[in-house]
Scaffold this motif. Structure first.
Motif, PDB file in Angstrom:
ATOM      1  N   GLY A 156      27.872  30.024  62.930  1.00 33.04           N
ATOM      2  CA  GLY A 156      28.248  31.189  62.143  1.00 33.04           C
ATOM      3  C   GLY A 156      27.462  31.295  60.858  1.00 33.04           C
ATOM      4  N   ARG A 157      27.197  30.155  60.229  1.00 32.44           N
ATOM      5  CA  ARG A 157      26.428  30.172  58.975  1.00 32.44           C
ATOM      6  C   ARG A 157      24.972  30.538  59.240  1.00 32.44           C
ATOM      7  NH1 ARG A 157      30.035  25.842  58.011  1.00 32.44           N
ATOM      8  NH2 ARG A 157      28.549  24.252  58.669  1.00 32.44           N
ATOM      9  N   VAL A 158      24.423  30.109  60.360  1.00 32.33           N
ATOM     10  CA  VAL A 158      23.063  30.512  60.733  1.00 32.33           C
ATOM     11  C   VAL A 158      23.013  32.017  60.958  1.00 32.33           C
ATOM     12  CG1 VAL A 158      21.304  30.371  62.546  1.00 32.33           C
ATOM     13  CG2 VAL A 158      22.372  28.287  61.688  1.00 32.33           C
ATOM     14  N   ALA A 159      24.043  32.567  61.595  1.00 33.26           N
ATOM     15  CA  ALA A 159      24.108  34.011  61.818  1.00 33.26           C
ATOM     16  C   ALA A 159      24.152  34.755  60.488  1.00 33.26           C
ATOM     17  CB  ALA A 159      25.331  34.350  62.672  1.00 33.26           C
ATOM     18  N   ASP A 160      24.874  34.209  59.524  1.00 36.49           N
ATOM     19  CA  ASP A 160      24.938  34.804  58.194  1.00 36.49           C
ATOM     20  C   ASP A 160      23.554  34.834  57.558  1.00 36.49           C
ATOM     21  OD1 ASP A 160      25.937  35.846  55.829  1.00 36.49           O
ATOM     22  OD2 ASP A 160      26.800  33.960  55.137  1.00 36.49           O
ATOM     23  N   GLN A 161      22.827  33.732  57.658  1.00 34.28           N
ATOM     24  CA  GLN A 161      21.461  33.697  57.133  1.00 34.28           C
ATOM     25  C   GLN A 161      20.577  34.712  57.846  1.00 34.28           C
ATOM     26  OE1 GLN A 161      19.872  29.546  56.642  1.00 34.28           O
ATOM     27  NE2 GLN A 161      21.914  28.965  57.340  1.00 34.28           N
ATOM     28  N   ASP A 162      20.752  34.834  59.155  1.00 28.88           N
ATOM     29  CA  ASP A 162      19.956  35.792  59.928  1.00 28.88           C
ATOM     30  C   ASP A 162      20.236  37.226  59.487  1.00 28.88           C
ATOM     31  OD1 ASP A 162      18.860  33.714  61.360  1.00 28.88           O
ATOM     32  OD2 ASP A 162      20.141  33.976  63.120  1.00 28.88           O
ATOM     33  N   PHE A 163      21.475  37.502  59.128  1.00 25.33           N
ATOM     34  CA  PHE A 163      21.844  38.843  58.666  1.00 25.33           C
ATOM     35  C   PHE A 163      21.054  39.187  57.396  1.00 25.33           C
ATOM     36  CE2 PHE A 163      24.302  41.753  56.064  1.00 25.33           C
ATOM     37  CZ  PHE A 163      24.698  42.726  56.971  1.00 25.33           C
ATOM     38  N   HIS A 164      21.076  38.272  56.427  1.00 22.67           N
ATOM     39  CA  HIS A 164      20.386  38.532  55.167  1.00 22.67           C
ATOM     40  C   HIS A 164      18.865  38.565  55.357  1.00 22.67           C
ATOM     41  CE1 HIS A 164      23.881  38.329  52.436  1.00 22.67           C
ATOM     42  NE2 HIS A 164      24.385  37.561  53.386  1.00 22.67           N
ATOM     43  N   ALA A 165      18.357  37.744  56.264  1.00 22.23           N
ATOM     44  CA  ALA A 165      16.920  37.755  56.550  1.00 22.23           C
ATOM     45  C   ALA A 165      16.511  39.083  57.178  1.00 22.23           C
ATOM     46  CB  ALA A 165      16.557  36.600  57.474  1.00 22.23           C
ATOM     47  N   ALA A 166      17.313  39.588  58.110  1.00 23.55           N
ATOM     48  CA  ALA A 166      17.019  40.864  58.757  1.00 23.55           C
ATOM     49  C   ALA A 166      17.054  42.002  57.748  1.00 23.55           C
ATOM     50  CB  ALA A 166      18.011  41.126  59.894  1.00 23.55           C
ATOM     51  N   VAL A 183      16.715  33.208  49.744  1.00 25.91           N
ATOM     52  CA  VAL A 183      18.011  33.863  49.894  1.00 25.91           C
ATOM     53  C   VAL A 183      18.817  33.200  51.005  1.00 25.91           C
ATOM     54  CG1 VAL A 183      19.166  36.016  50.578  1.00 25.91           C
ATOM     55  CG2 VAL A 183      17.270  36.073  48.943  1.00 25.91           C
ATOM     56  N   ALA A 184      18.142  32.867  52.108  1.00 23.27           N
ATOM     57  CA  ALA A 184      18.836  32.198  53.214  1.00 23.27           C
ATOM     58  C   ALA A 184      19.417  30.870  52.761  1.00 23.27           C
ATOM     59  CB  ALA A 184      17.881  31.995  54.390  1.00 23.27           C
ATOM     60  N   ALA A 185      18.638  30.107  51.972  1.00 25.76           N
ATOM     61  CA  ALA A 185      19.136  28.824  51.474  1.00 25.76           C
ATOM     62  C   ALA A 185      20.304  29.027  50.528  1.00 25.76           C
ATOM     63  CB  ALA A 185      18.012  28.064  50.771  1.00 25.76           C
ATOM     64  N   ALA A 186      20.208  30.029  49.656  1.00 25.18           N
ATOM     65  CA  ALA A 186      21.302  30.302  48.723  1.00 25.18           C
ATOM     66  C   ALA A 186      22.573  30.680  49.474  1.00 25.18           C
ATOM     67  CB  ALA A 186      20.901  31.432  47.766  1.00 25.18           C
ATOM     68  N   VAL A 187      22.435  31.545  50.482  1.00 31.43           N
ATOM     69  CA  VAL A 187      23.585  31.961  51.287  1.00 31.43           C
ATOM     70  C   VAL A 187      24.189  30.755  52.001  1.00 31.43           C
ATOM     71  CG1 VAL A 187      24.266  33.279  53.337  1.00 31.43           C
ATOM     72  CG2 VAL A 187      22.849  34.350  51.572  1.00 31.43           C
ATOM     73  N   ALA A 188      23.324  29.939  52.609  1.00 31.15           N
ATOM     74  CA  ALA A 188      23.808  28.797  53.391  1.00 31.15           C
ATOM     75  C   ALA A 188      24.573  27.802  52.537  1.00 31.15           C
ATOM     76  CB  ALA A 188      22.629  28.110  54.079  1.00 31.15           C
ATOM     77  N   TRP A 189      24.003  27.428  51.385  1.00 32.34           N
ATOM     78  CA  TRP A 189      24.608  26.366  50.595  1.00 32.34           C
ATOM     79  C   TRP A 189      25.816  26.840  49.808  1.00 32.34           C
ATOM     80  CZ3 TRP A 189      23.947  21.699  52.000  1.00 32.34           C
ATOM     81  CH2 TRP A 189      22.769  21.350  52.666  1.00 32.34           C
ATOM     82  N   THR A 190      25.824  28.090  49.350  1.00 32.28           N
ATOM     83  CA  THR A 190      27.027  28.579  48.679  1.00 32.28           C
ATOM     84  C   THR A 190      28.167  28.741  49.678  1.00 32.28           C
ATOM     85  OG1 THR A 190      26.203  30.866  48.866  1.00 32.28           O
ATOM     86  CG2 THR A 190      25.831  29.724  46.778  1.00 32.28           C
ATOM     87  N   THR A 191      27.840  29.147  50.909  1.00 31.38           N
ATOM     88  CA  THR A 191      28.879  29.272  51.939  1.00 31.38           C
ATOM     89  C   THR A 191      29.464  27.911  52.284  1.00 31.38           C
ATOM     90  OG1 THR A 191      27.820  31.237  52.878  1.00 31.38           O
ATOM     91  CG2 THR A 191      29.389  30.064  54.283  1.00 31.38           C
ATOM     92  N   GLU A 192      28.595  26.899  52.415  1.00 30.74           N
ATOM     93  CA  GLU A 192      29.073  25.545  52.694  1.00 30.74           C
ATOM     94  C   GLU A 192      29.914  25.025  51.532  1.00 30.74           C
ATOM     95  OE1 GLU A 192      29.358  21.292  52.616  1.00 30.74           O
ATOM     96  OE2 GLU A 192      28.193  22.478  51.194  1.00 30.74           O
ATOM     97  N   PHE A 193      29.471  25.308  50.299  1.00 30.89           N
ATOM     98  CA  PHE A 193      30.180  24.833  49.113  1.00 30.89           C
ATOM     99  C   PHE A 193      31.586  25.422  49.033  1.00 30.89           C
ATOM    100  CE2 PHE A 193      31.313  25.693  44.643  1.00 30.89           C
ATOM    101  CZ  PHE A 193      31.462  24.398  44.205  1.00 30.89           C
ATOM    102  N   LYS A 194      31.725  26.712  49.376  1.00 33.39           N
ATOM    103  CA  LYS A 194      33.033  27.370  49.304  1.00 33.39           C
ATOM    104  C   LYS A 194      34.065  26.688  50.191  1.00 33.39           C
ATOM    105  CE  LYS A 194      31.181  31.458  50.137  1.00 33.39           C
ATOM    106  NZ  LYS A 194      31.026  32.905  50.402  1.00 33.39           N
ATOM    107  N   GLN A 195      33.590  26.039  51.255  1.00 30.45           N
ATOM    108  CA  GLN A 195      34.500  25.421  52.225  1.00 30.45           C
ATOM    109  C   GLN A 195      34.549  23.905  52.117  1.00 30.45           C
ATOM    110  OE1 GLN A 195      34.031  27.465  56.235  1.00 30.45           O
ATOM    111  NE2 GLN A 195      32.016  27.801  55.347  1.00 30.45           N
ATOM    112  N   ARG A 196      33.935  23.361  51.099  1.00 29.52           N
ATOM    113  CA  ARG A 196      33.795  21.904  51.009  1.00 29.52           C
ATOM    114  C   ARG A 196      35.135  21.194  50.903  1.00 29.52           C
ATOM    115  NH1 ARG A 196      29.224  20.010  47.056  1.00 29.52           N
ATOM    116  NH2 ARG A 196      28.016  20.895  48.773  1.00 29.52           N
ATOM    117  N   HIS A 197      36.070  21.786  50.173  1.00 28.28           N
ATOM    118  CA  HIS A 197      37.348  21.122  49.929  1.00 28.28           C
ATOM    119  C   HIS A 197      38.534  21.817  50.582  1.00 28.28           C
ATOM    120  CE1 HIS A 197      35.181  18.520  47.230  1.00 28.28           C
ATOM    121  NE2 HIS A 197      34.760  19.553  46.527  1.00 28.28           N
ATOM    122  N   GLN A 198      38.332  23.028  51.066  1.00 26.20           N
ATOM    123  CA  GLN A 198      39.399  23.718  51.797  1.00 26.20           C
ATOM    124  C   GLN A 198      38.774  24.871  52.573  1.00 26.20           C
ATOM    125  OE1 GLN A 198      42.063  25.232  48.727  1.00 26.20           O
ATOM    126  NE2 GLN A 198      41.154  27.266  48.857  1.00 26.20           N
TER     127      GLN A 198
END
Length: 255
Positions: A156-166, A183-198
């Motif tokens: 799902g996170r890869v799909a999110d990156q693909d959306f912003h890349a497209a 932008v893809a890296a920023a999207v990926a890591w902020t998305t992962e960070f948001k879910q790190r603890h919950q």
């Protein structure tokens, strides 16, 4: 025999690549996390390579990687020092990844989203007026995968990156396209960070759907507003996410 030696040599090169990449990452994380401050002097090549149990060549290559990213400066008779933050290549995908290895600096985090607010809404407006049917189909495909896998999964996170890349590709602006990996890296890591603890409290998929609808409709103003809202809500989700307390430093540093 010669073939065996060639194979061994290739294996040694691959091992060296893995080692110097790991060393660069470890030192890089210690710098961007603030453990090492601008002006700090790193250990000399001989001492550092002995302590890390890597070859001097691998350590030297790691330092070259860090210097190319603006994190360190190497001067004869002085050594290797951590560079001032304004010299860091902050949009380098590796630096973005290293920032999120631990708890990212709050100012840098907000600054990253400020950049996204500047870039992505206008890119969406350009995309709405310049996109091809192929771009629309790529955006739709990314949305379908985001819905199927959710942002809780790697797919799902890869799909999110693909959306912003497209979207950046659809802007038909070669300078904006060069920001795709950042932008893809920023999207990926902020998305992962948001879910790190919950788990994610809010589903961001509807925000993406709104951007898609605006671009598909060819409405630049709508696309601009929709993307501005998406980035604003992503910032809210990120800054609202629980943050862990920084652990106390008990061991020695990487170099």
């Amino acid at each position: 025999m010669a073939e065996q030696e060639e194979t061994d040599s290739a294996r040694d090169r691959r091992k060296s690549l893995r080692l110097h990449g790991r060393v660069a990452r470890d030192i890089g994380v210690s710098i961007v996390s603030g453990d090492r401050k601008p002006g700090d002097l790193l250990d000399g090549e001989i001492d550092a390579s002995d302590r890390l149990k890597v070859s001097r060549t691998a350590y030297r290559e790691a330092i070259r990687i860090l210097a190319a990213k603006g994190l360190v400066e190497v001067k004869p008779k002085v050594g290797t020092r951590v560079s001032a933050r304004d010299k860091w290549h902050l949009l380098d995908p590796d630096l973005l990844a290293w920032m999120f290895e631990q708890e990212p600096d709050e100012h840098l985090l907000k600054s990253l989203f400020e950049l996204r607010k500047v870039v992505e809404p206008e890119a969406a407006a350009f995309a709405a007026s310049r996109r091809s049917q192929t771009h629309v189909e790529k955006l739709e495909d990314a949305l379908e995968r985001m819905a199927e896998y959710t942002l809780a999964s790697e797919e799902g996170r890869v799909a999110d990156q693909d959306f912003h890349a497209a979207l950046l590709d659809a802007s038909d602006n070669p300078f904006l396209r060069t920001l795709t990996s950042s932008v893809a890296a920023a999207v990926a890591w902020t998305t992962e960070f948001k879910q790190r603890h919950q788990p994610l409290v809010r589903d961001p998929l509807p925000d993406h759907v709104e951007v898609y609808r605006a671009i598909a409709a060819g409405d630049p103003d709508w696309a601009r507003r929709a993307m501005a809202n998406l980035v604003e809500m992503a910032l809210f989700d990120t800054t609202s996410a629980p943050r862990a307390k920084a652990p106390k430093q008990t061991g020695s540093r990487a170099a």
